[in-house]
Design a protein around this motif. Structure first.
Motif, PDB file in Angstrom:
ATOM      1  N   GLU A  86      -0.140   5.738 -35.453  1.00 21.70           N
ATOM      2  CA  GLU A  86       1.183   6.126 -34.974  1.00 21.70           C
ATOM      3  C   GLU A  86       1.111   6.609 -33.530  1.00 21.70           C
ATOM      4  O   GLU A  86       0.263   7.430 -33.168  1.00 21.70           O
ATOM      5  N   GLY A  87       1.990   6.073 -32.705  1.00 22.68           N
ATOM      6  CA  GLY A  87       2.052   6.486 -31.309  1.00 22.68           C
ATOM      7  C   GLY A  87       1.155   5.719 -30.370  1.00 22.68           C
ATOM      8  O   GLY A  87       1.255   5.884 -29.151  1.00 22.68           O
ATOM      9  N   VAL A  88       0.278   4.846 -30.901  1.00 23.05           N
ATOM     10  CA  VAL A  88      -0.580   4.040 -30.030  1.00 23.05           C
ATOM     11  C   VAL A  88       0.249   2.892 -29.463  1.00 23.05           C
ATOM     12  O   VAL A  88       0.819   2.102 -30.227  1.00 23.05           O
ATOM     13  N   PRO A  89       0.348   2.746 -28.139  1.00 20.72           N
ATOM     14  CA  PRO A  89       1.203   1.699 -27.571  1.00 20.72           C
ATOM     15  C   PRO A  89       0.673   0.305 -27.869  1.00 20.72           C
ATOM     16  O   PRO A  89      -0.532   0.080 -27.932  1.00 20.72           O
ATOM     17  N   ASP A  90       1.588  -0.623 -28.024  1.00 21.05           N
ATOM     18  CA  ASP A  90       1.266  -2.010 -28.340  1.00 21.05           C
ATOM     19  C   ASP A  90       1.938  -2.904 -27.300  1.00 21.05           C
ATOM     20  O   ASP A  90       2.677  -2.446 -26.425  1.00 21.05           O
ATOM     21  N   ASP A  91       1.686  -4.197 -27.382  1.00 16.39           N
ATOM     22  CA  ASP A  91       2.390  -5.156 -26.551  1.00 16.39           C
ATOM     23  C   ASP A  91       3.890  -5.056 -26.834  1.00 16.39           C
ATOM     24  O   ASP A  91       4.312  -4.972 -27.995  1.00 16.39           O
ATOM     25  N   ALA A  92       4.673  -5.085 -25.776  1.00 17.61           N
ATOM     26  CA  ALA A  92       6.119  -4.895 -25.931  1.00 17.61           C
ATOM     27  C   ALA A  92       6.754  -5.946 -26.824  1.00 17.61           C
ATOM     28  O   ALA A  92       7.761  -5.686 -27.492  1.00 17.61           O
ATOM     29  N   GLU A  93       6.167  -7.142 -26.853  1.00 12.79           N
ATOM     30  CA  GLU A  93       6.706  -8.230 -27.665  1.00 12.79           C
ATOM     31  C   GLU A  93       5.860  -8.499 -28.907  1.00 12.79           C
ATOM     32  O   GLU A  93       6.071  -9.496 -29.599  1.00 12.79           O
ATOM     33  N   GLY A  94       4.883  -7.629 -29.162  1.00 12.25           N
ATOM     34  CA  GLY A  94       4.046  -7.793 -30.334  1.00 12.25           C
ATOM     35  C   GLY A  94       3.117  -8.989 -30.263  1.00 12.25           C
ATOM     36  O   GLY A  94       2.710  -9.531 -31.297  1.00 12.25           O
ATOM     37  N   ALA A  95       2.755  -9.417 -29.060  1.00 11.37           N
ATOM     38  CA  ALA A  95       1.879 -10.577 -28.892  1.00 11.37           C
ATOM     39  C   ALA A  95       0.469 -10.268 -29.386  1.00 11.37           C
ATOM     40  O   ALA A  95       0.038  -9.108 -29.402  1.00 11.37           O
ATOM     41  N   TYR A  96      -0.255 -11.302 -29.763  1.00  7.56           N
ATOM     42  CA  TYR A  96      -1.589 -11.127 -30.337  1.00  7.56           C
ATOM     43  C   TYR A  96      -2.654 -10.811 -29.299  1.00  7.56           C
ATOM     44  O   TYR A  96      -3.727 -10.306 -29.640  1.00  7.56           O
ATOM     45  N   ASP A  97      -2.383 -11.098 -28.015  1.00  7.27           N
ATOM     46  CA  ASP A  97      -3.440 -11.051 -27.012  1.00  7.27           C
ATOM     47  C   ASP A  97      -3.399  -9.806 -26.136  1.00  7.27           C
ATOM     48  O   ASP A  97      -4.010  -9.755 -25.074  1.00  7.27           O
ATOM     49  N   PHE A  98      -2.695  -8.762 -26.598  1.00 10.40           N
ATOM     50  CA  PHE A  98      -2.669  -7.507 -25.863  1.00 10.40           C
ATOM     51  C   PHE A  98      -2.262  -6.392 -26.812  1.00 10.40           C
ATOM     52  O   PHE A  98      -1.504  -6.606 -27.759  1.00 10.40           O
ATOM     53  N   GLY A  99      -2.764  -5.188 -26.561  1.00  8.93           N
ATOM     54  CA  GLY A  99      -2.405  -4.047 -27.386  1.00  8.93           C
ATOM     55  C   GLY A  99      -3.251  -3.953 -28.641  1.00  8.93           C
ATOM     56  O   GLY A  99      -4.466  -4.149 -28.599  1.00  8.93           O
ATOM     57  N   LEU A 100      -2.618  -3.663 -29.770  1.00  8.05           N
ATOM     58  CA  LEU A 100      -3.350  -3.468 -31.021  1.00  8.05           C
ATOM     59  C   LEU A 100      -4.156  -4.715 -31.365  1.00  8.05           C
ATOM     60  O   LEU A 100      -3.631  -5.823 -31.375  1.00  8.05           O
ATOM     61  N   GLY A 101      -5.439  -4.514 -31.630  1.00  7.69           N
ATOM     62  CA  GLY A 101      -6.329  -5.626 -31.923  1.00  7.69           C
ATOM     63  C   GLY A 101      -6.827  -6.351 -30.696  1.00  7.69           C
ATOM     64  O   GLY A 101      -7.514  -7.367 -30.813  1.00  7.69           O
ATOM     65  N   ALA A 102      -6.512  -5.824 -29.512  1.00 10.60           N
ATOM     66  CA  ALA A 102      -6.862  -6.516 -28.269  1.00 10.60           C
ATOM     67  C   ALA A 102      -7.221  -5.514 -27.167  1.00 10.60           C
ATOM     68  O   ALA A 102      -6.693  -5.580 -26.059  1.00 10.60           O
ATOM     69  N   GLY A 103      -8.129  -4.602 -27.473  1.00  5.55           N
ATOM     70  CA  GLY A 103      -8.486  -3.565 -26.516  1.00  5.55           C
ATOM     71  C   GLY A 103      -9.342  -4.021 -25.356  1.00  5.55           C
ATOM     72  O   GLY A 103      -9.509  -3.294 -24.379  1.00  5.55           O
ATOM     73  N   PHE A 104      -9.924  -5.212 -25.451  1.00 10.01           N
ATOM     74  CA  PHE A 104     -10.723  -5.833 -24.390  1.00 10.01           C
ATOM     75  C   PHE A 104     -11.916  -4.988 -23.949  1.00 10.01           C
ATOM     76  O   PHE A 104     -12.513  -5.245 -22.903  1.00 10.01           O
ATOM     77  N   TYR A 105     -12.257  -3.959 -24.711  1.00 16.90           N
ATOM     78  CA  TYR A 105     -13.466  -3.166 -24.461  1.00 16.90           C
ATOM     79  C   TYR A 105     -13.472  -2.559 -23.061  1.00 16.90           C
ATOM     80  O   TYR A 105     -14.496  -2.529 -22.385  1.00 16.90           O
ATOM     81  N   VAL A 106     -12.303  -2.056 -22.650  1.00 21.01           N
ATOM     82  CA  VAL A 106     -12.161  -1.409 -21.349  1.00 21.01           C
ATOM     83  C   VAL A 106     -11.727   0.043 -21.554  1.00 21.01           C
ATOM     84  O   VAL A 106     -11.287   0.438 -22.637  1.00 21.01           O
ATOM     85  N   ASP A 107     -11.858   0.840 -20.503  1.00 24.13           N
ATOM     86  CA  ASP A 107     -11.196   2.131 -20.422  1.00 24.13           C
ATOM     87  C   ASP A 107      -9.949   1.932 -19.567  1.00 24.13           C
ATOM     88  O   ASP A 107     -10.039   1.744 -18.340  1.00 24.13           O
ATOM     89  N   ALA A 108      -8.789   1.940 -20.192  1.00 23.63           N
ATOM     90  CA  ALA A 108      -7.546   1.700 -19.463  1.00 23.63           C
ATOM     91  C   ALA A 108      -7.274   2.831 -18.474  1.00 23.63           C
ATOM     92  O   ALA A 108      -7.577   4.000 -18.738  1.00 23.63           O
TER      93      ALA A 108
END
Length: 279
Positions: A86-108
């Motif tokens: 809860e509260g973790v931001p996701d892709d605004a359109e719910g796309a698969y390639d950004f946000g939840l499940g797509a952290g890209f192993y970076v420190d944002a």
């Protein structure tokens, strides 16, 4: 740390665990396979980083790594691919390639993602300490592998930390986020528009900038539908050839991007890791 499940498999224990992460500010789930071992024995650790849309469960259920890990005496750790909850931001359109499940192993570094999306520090610092405290892990013998986005993570993390990882391999990795749509979307949103700041998250750029390791192994299917548009292994091949970085790139005829491909070559890659972890 809490135990979600532990089951007997291939002469070892396959477990799933959760803990509260200080880095991500969320509950994080990961799986660990521990082969049978003698009292007091410490075993080398192989880290596996998963791809877009995945959790720890994909490789745990479909990777077919346990028999090889039991044979070679390897602990196999599979973390999640992003913070969740809860509260973790996701892709605004719910796309698969950004946000939840797509952290890209970076420190944002860009709001609102900078609060939770700290997968680099989570995997380079926090989770290894937890593994060392709770499992029979020889932290002086670690290697890393991954698939797709996780292949990107394995390559970049391994190149940034050559003193920690004795071997680096990947299945179908994103070799250069600077040169593919997935990378532009993720790094632009997580890190910002200054592409010079992306270089530490790009395997080809890291090699161009001086990162060196003894060897890199990559398996890539020729029937992978992301091969030309997103993965571009020829860029990694060119970057390594230019500076003399050892790379074994195996183009596997007819294989796609799926776990049918990964599981086919998982035992061979683990044998490659085991040989280097024994040195």
């Amino acid at each position: 740390m809490k135990t979600v499940s532990e089951v007997r498999s291939h002469g070892g224990t396959q477990g799933v665990y959760t803990h509260r992460s200080a880095e991500t500010g969320t509950e994080m789930t990961f799986s660990v396979f521990v082969p049978d071992h003698g009292d007091g024995e410490k075993l080398p650790v192989v880290w596996y980083l998963s791809g877009l849309t995945c959790t720890h469960a994909n490789v745990t259920e479909k990777g077919e790594f346990r028999e090889a890990c039991a044979d070679f005496g390897l602990i196999f750790v599979a973390p999640d691919t992003s913070p969740r909850g809860e509260g973790v931001p996701d892709d605004a359109e719910g796309a698969y390639d950004f946000g939840l499940g797509a952290g890209f192993y970076v420190d944002a570094t860009q709001a609102p993602f900078d609060k939770n999306y700290r997968m680099r520090s989570y995997l380079e610092e926090e989770l290894p300490a937890l593994i060392g405290d709770h499992f029979p892990a020889d932290i002086s013998r670690q290697s890393i592998m991954g698939h797709s986005m996780g292949g990107h993570g394995a390559l970049t993390m391994g190149l940034r930390n050559p003193e920690r990882f004795k071997a680096i391999s990947a299945f179908s990795p994103i070799v250069s986020p600077l040169n593919c749509p997935w990378g532009h979307k993720a790094l632009g949103s997580y890190i910002g528009n200054d592409q010079s700041a992306w270089r530490e998250y790009d395997a080809c750029a890291l090699i161009e900038d001086g990162a060196r390791v003894p060897d890199i192994l990559v398996d890539q299917g020729t029937a992978d539908n992301f091969l030309e548009g997103q993965l571009k292994p020829e860029l990694l091949q060119a970057a390594c050839a230019k500076v003399g970085q050892s790379l074994t790139l195996r183009m596997q005829e007819g294989y796609d991007h799926s776990y049918y491909f990964i599981s086919s070559f998982m035992p061979d890659q683990l044998a490659w890791h085991a040989e280097r972890l024994a040195q």
